[in-house]
Design a protein around this motif. Structure first.
Motif, PDB file in Angstrom:
ATOM      1  N   ILE A 290       0.834  -1.169   0.028  1.00 45.60           N
ATOM      2  CA  ILE A 290       0.188   0.046   0.015  1.00 45.60           C
ATOM      3  C   ILE A 290       0.959   1.252  -0.072  1.00 45.60           C
ATOM      4  O   ILE A 290       0.758   2.111  -0.657  1.00 45.60           O
ATOM      5  N   ALA A 291       1.934   1.311   0.711  1.00 47.60           N
ATOM      6  CA  ALA A 291       2.941   2.224   0.937  1.00 47.60           C
ATOM      7  C   ALA A 291       3.482   2.648  -0.417  1.00 47.60           C
ATOM      8  O   ALA A 291       3.981   3.824  -0.653  1.00 47.60           O
ATOM      9  N   SER A 292       3.611   1.793  -1.060  1.00 47.30           N
ATOM     10  CA  SER A 292       4.378   2.053  -2.594  1.00 47.30           C
ATOM     11  C   SER A 292       3.089   2.575  -3.704  1.00 47.30           C
ATOM     12  O   SER A 292       3.747   2.876  -4.768  1.00 47.30           O
ATOM     13  N   VAL A 293       2.109   2.853  -3.161  1.00 49.99           N
ATOM     14  CA  VAL A 293       1.260   3.125  -4.445  1.00 49.99           C
ATOM     15  C   VAL A 293       1.246   4.630  -4.540  1.00 49.99           C
ATOM     16  O   VAL A 293       0.947   5.322  -3.512  1.00 49.99           O
ATOM     17  N   MET A 297       3.804   4.559 -10.243  1.00 49.23           N
ATOM     18  CA  MET A 297       4.263   3.081  -9.844  1.00 49.23           C
ATOM     19  C   MET A 297       3.727   2.030 -10.678  1.00 49.23           C
ATOM     20  O   MET A 297       2.711   2.038 -10.914  1.00 49.23           O
ATOM     21  N   ARG A 298       4.429   1.112 -11.173  1.00 54.07           N
ATOM     22  CA  ARG A 298       4.201   0.051 -12.108  1.00 54.07           C
ATOM     23  C   ARG A 298       3.252  -1.189 -11.098  1.00 54.07           C
ATOM     24  O   ARG A 298       4.049  -1.330 -10.088  1.00 54.07           O
ATOM     25  N   TYR A 299       2.491  -1.644 -11.494  1.00 59.79           N
ATOM     26  CA  TYR A 299       1.344  -2.451 -10.440  1.00 59.79           C
ATOM     27  C   TYR A 299       2.311  -3.622 -10.154  1.00 59.79           C
ATOM     28  O   TYR A 299       2.340  -4.182  -9.364  1.00 59.79           O
ATOM     29  N   ASP A 381       0.897   1.063 -15.167  1.00 55.96           N
ATOM     30  CA  ASP A 381       1.595   2.236 -14.235  1.00 55.96           C
ATOM     31  C   ASP A 381       0.340   3.091 -13.548  1.00 55.96           C
ATOM     32  O   ASP A 381      -0.650   3.471 -14.239  1.00 55.96           O
ATOM     33  N   LEU A 382       0.227   3.038 -12.354  1.00 55.10           N
ATOM     34  CA  LEU A 382      -0.777   3.512 -11.694  1.00 55.10           C
ATOM     35  C   LEU A 382      -0.855   5.136 -11.940  1.00 55.10           C
ATOM     36  O   LEU A 382       0.532   6.032 -12.157  1.00 55.10           O
ATOM     37  N   GLN A 383      -1.887   5.624 -11.931  1.00 54.79           N
ATOM     38  CA  GLN A 383      -2.336   7.040 -12.260  1.00 54.79           C
ATOM     39  C   GLN A 383      -3.532   7.495 -11.138  1.00 54.79           C
ATOM     40  O   GLN A 383      -4.111   6.630 -10.946  1.00 54.79           O
ATOM     41  N   PRO A 384      -3.533   8.949 -10.795  1.00 60.04           N
ATOM     42  CA  PRO A 384      -4.348   9.324 -10.060  1.00 60.04           C
ATOM     43  C   PRO A 384      -5.712   9.186 -10.501  1.00 60.04           C
ATOM     44  O   PRO A 384      -5.979   9.300 -11.755  1.00 60.04           O
ATOM     45  N   GLY A 385      -6.616   8.665  -9.531  1.00 61.61           N
ATOM     46  CA  GLY A 385      -7.936   8.363  -9.921  1.00 61.61           C
ATOM     47  C   GLY A 385      -8.168   6.829 -10.370  1.00 61.61           C
ATOM     48  O   GLY A 385      -9.254   6.367  -9.897  1.00 61.61           O
ATOM     49  N   VAL A 440      -7.476   0.804  -2.306  1.00 69.17           N
ATOM     50  CA  VAL A 440      -6.509   1.845  -2.430  1.00 69.17           C
ATOM     51  C   VAL A 440      -6.919   2.596  -3.624  1.00 69.17           C
ATOM     52  O   VAL A 440      -6.688   2.344  -4.859  1.00 69.17           O
ATOM     53  N   LEU A 441      -7.029   4.194  -3.540  1.00 65.91           N
ATOM     54  CA  LEU A 441      -6.975   4.913  -4.625  1.00 65.91           C
ATOM     55  C   LEU A 441      -5.650   5.751  -4.704  1.00 65.91           C
ATOM     56  O   LEU A 441      -5.068   5.981  -4.000  1.00 65.91           O
ATOM     57  N   CYS A 442      -5.213   5.552  -5.864  1.00 63.32           N
ATOM     58  CA  CYS A 442      -3.988   6.409  -6.245  1.00 63.32           C
ATOM     59  C   CYS A 442      -4.349   7.839  -6.339  1.00 63.32           C
ATOM     60  O   CYS A 442      -5.375   8.394  -7.209  1.00 63.32           O
ATOM     61  N   THR A 443      -3.834   8.647  -5.363  1.00 64.65           N
ATOM     62  CA  THR A 443      -4.103  10.080  -5.870  1.00 64.65           C
ATOM     63  C   THR A 443      -2.630  11.063  -6.225  1.00 64.65           C
ATOM     64  O   THR A 443      -1.886  10.321  -6.662  1.00 64.65           O
ATOM     65  N   LYS A 444      -2.902  12.175  -6.535  1.00 64.12           N
ATOM     66  CA  LYS A 444      -1.837  13.021  -7.070  1.00 64.12           C
ATOM     67  C   LYS A 444      -0.277  12.763  -6.277  1.00 64.12           C
ATOM     68  O   LYS A 444       0.498  12.936  -6.978  1.00 64.12           O
ATOM     69  N   THR A 445      -0.457  12.729  -4.764  1.00 60.99           N
ATOM     70  CA  THR A 445       0.589  12.900  -3.996  1.00 60.99           C
ATOM     71  C   THR A 445       0.902  11.350  -3.691  1.00 60.99           C
ATOM     72  O   THR A 445       1.864  10.917  -2.909  1.00 60.99           O
ATOM     73  N   GLY A 446       0.085  10.514  -3.780  1.00 61.62           N
ATOM     74  CA  GLY A 446       0.478   9.095  -3.201  1.00 61.62           C
ATOM     75  C   GLY A 446      -1.011   8.274  -3.122  1.00 61.62           C
ATOM     76  O   GLY A 446      -1.279   7.746  -4.274  1.00 61.62           O
ATOM     77  N   HIS A 447      -1.695   7.882  -1.845  1.00 56.05           N
ATOM     78  CA  HIS A 447      -2.707   7.067  -2.002  1.00 56.05           C
ATOM     79  C   HIS A 447      -3.753   7.294  -0.829  1.00 56.05           C
ATOM     80  O   HIS A 447      -3.370   8.097   0.082  1.00 56.05           O
ATOM     81  N   GLU A 448      -4.708   6.650  -0.998  1.00 54.49           N
ATOM     82  CA  GLU A 448      -5.797   6.874   0.054  1.00 54.49           C
ATOM     83  C   GLU A 448      -6.389   5.476   0.173  1.00 54.49           C
ATOM     84  O   GLU A 448      -6.916   5.008  -0.821  1.00 54.49           O
ATOM     85  N   VAL A 449      -6.352   4.932   1.373  1.00 55.50           N
ATOM     86  CA  VAL A 449      -7.201   3.691   1.655  1.00 55.50           C
ATOM     87  C   VAL A 449      -8.412   3.810   1.957  1.00 55.50           C
ATOM     88  O   VAL A 449      -8.875   4.465   3.035  1.00 55.50           O
ATOM     89  N   LEU A 450      -9.308   3.623   0.938  1.00 57.55           N
ATOM     90  CA  LEU A 450     -10.729   3.660   1.107  1.00 57.55           C
ATOM     91  C   LEU A 450     -11.190   2.899   1.984  1.00 57.55           C
ATOM     92  O   LEU A 450     -12.415   3.288   2.662  1.00 57.55           O
TER      93      LEU A 450
END
Ligand code: GLY
Ligand code: MN
Ligand code: MN
Length: 470
Positions: A290-293, A297-299, A381-385, A440-450
């Protein structure tokens, strides 16, 4: 629920992105046994993405030439009102949805033909085979939902995936709401756990919670003391002292957006020494993944990180031997972690999975031929949203750990003798499996755990298990 203005904006984005007309189908009723005894209706997810509260048999024509959206609905009859209650008129729905026109569903082929003339029109294969066949008879395509190959024009699939993969605030609000209901279901199941009841009693608490909130299970609930069976849908085992319960369940909101969460806990409320060790390893892997999201970041690297942390822990426990990086490279971790770290999440629990690997894997990337990593459902590759699940696990599966080919291949790397102790512990029933899964949502700055509010720290879980009493 996303508002119709949100949906209207999504339709405008779609119209701006397509060059040819597109016909989308919602799908219709599917009978359980005799024709009028239907299974609950669930519209196709792409249709739901553009139209909230899609009704059975709905269809929509998107025409980029005049930027029109025509919605096709079954005619309103007195029998509808008699058997199913009042229905909104076409005029009301045209206004409510903000579409160009609402037309009779019975005239779909005729009106689409008239509007497109000699131009090409495309559609998508959906789970309802009758709707797919009807749409194909209009577009002239030969699509097949079940092959994951001929789902539709690849460029159209990419366009839809791009839109669906960038969740906007109204969609995220739905997913947070689904996660909140899911938290209530998981904590109630923990609180109601005690030896001597059957798994199905806890399933009742889980799915009853969903129903109380107007939700349905987003997928078949997995609740089992046989957690090593990855998608175990049987619920008739008795919960016995020494067993671990694995619950993988998520609520789906009426809008279609869902959650997908897994937790595991001991029937008697106390993690024994082996369960504690394995739980802590899985939790450490899940937290590291999770911390790496973050954007870019490549999934697959998220997956490999989870595999490395799990392997490190298994080496420390003496279940594997050697250098964690080398063991993961060889695929030895799959003897205990035989699946991928997760998948996209949204309107489908495995979001867009029906569109196939052309969507889930970035160009030039393909499935690994290795056992275990080959089950990785996602390599973008993860993207915001983007929303993904993170769900590592450790399982003691007799069919894998007793496999002669694997025993030879991983001799010296996997301690099959030590693994045997886990397979035979718990009065011969075996350890089972532990998976921990969050959304987990990928955000502009990292992530949010829904799904962050679903308890997963060992002490919090121990305090909850059995707390509702008899
Ligand atoms: N609930 C199925 C999965 O976790 O992928
Ligand atoms: Mn999942
Ligand atoms: Mn799951």
């Amino acid at each position: 629920m996303p508002t119709s203005s949100h949906h209207k904006a999504r339709r405008a984005e779609f119209l701006a992105a397509i060059e040819q007309p597109v016909l989308l189908m919602a799908g219709g009723w599917i009978s359980r046994n005799y024709p009028a005894n239907w299974s609950p209706f669930r519209a196709d997810s792409t249709f739901l993405f553009f139209f909230p509260q899609a009704e059975p048999n709905a269809a929509a024509l998107f025409d980029p030439k005049d930027k029109s959206v025509t919605l096709f609905l079954d005619e309103r009859t007195q029998a509808d009102a008699l058997w199913h209650g009042p229905v909104q008129s076409f005029a009301d729905l045209k206004k409510a949805f903000g579409v160009t026109a609402v037309e009779k569903r019975a005239e779909l082929a005729k009106l689409v033909g008239k509007q497109i003339g000699k131009r090409t029109v495309r559609t998508l294969a959906i789970a309802d085979p009758r709707a797919t066949a009807e749409a194909c008879s209009i577009t002239g395509e030969r699509l097949d939902f079940f092959t994951a190959k001929d789902l539709g024009d690849p460029a159209l699939l990419q366009t839809i995936a791009r839109l669906r993969n960038h969740k906007q605030e109204p969609e995220l609000a739905e997913m947070r709401a689904a996660a909140a209901v899911t938290r209530e279901a998981h904590t109630l199941a923990m609180a109601r756990t005690r030896a001597g009841i059957r798994e199905q009693e806890l399933v009742g608490h889980v799915e009853g919670t969903f129903a109380r909130h107007g939700c349905v299970p987003a997928y078949n609930t997995i609740l089992s003391v046989r957690g090593e069976v990855l998608h175990n849908h049987a619920h008739d085992n008795l919960l016995l002292e020494g067993d671990l319960v694995l619950l993988d369940a998520g609520a789906e909101r009426p809008s279609g957006y869902c959650a997908d969460v897994t937790r595991a806990w001991p029937v008697n409320g106390h993690f024994g020494p082996e369960a504690r060790d394995i739980y802590d390893i899985v939790l450490a892997a899940e937290k590291a993944a999770i911390a790496s999201v973050k954007p870019g970041m490549r999934y697959r690297d998220v997956h490999m990180l989870a595999a490395r942390v799990l392997t490190d822990g298994l080496v420390q426990l003496g279940l594997m031997h050697g250098d964690a990086d080398a063991l993961v490279e060889n695929g030895a971790h799959a003897m205990f972690f035989p699946h991928g770290t997760g998948h996209l999440l949204g309107l489908d629990v495995h979001d867009l999975e029906a569109f196939g690997d052309a969507i889930a894997y970035a160009p030039g990337r393909t499935r690994s031929p290795q056992f275990g990593t080959g089950y990785l459902r996602l390599d973008l590759d993860l993207q915001p949203g983007m929303c993904v699940t993170i769900e590592p696990g450790i399982y003691f599966v007799p069919a894998i750990l007793h496999d002669a080919k694997f025993r030879k291949q991983f001799k010296g790397q996997v301690d099959f003798q030590r693994a045997e102790q886990f397979l035979t512990m718990n009065s011969g029933r075996g350890f089972g499996g532990i998976r921990i899964e969050d959304d987990v949502l990928c955000t502009k700055t990292g992530h949010e755990v829904l799904s962050a509010a679903v308890p997963k720290e060992r002490l919090a879980i121990e305090a909850l298990v059995g707390s509702a009493g008899g």
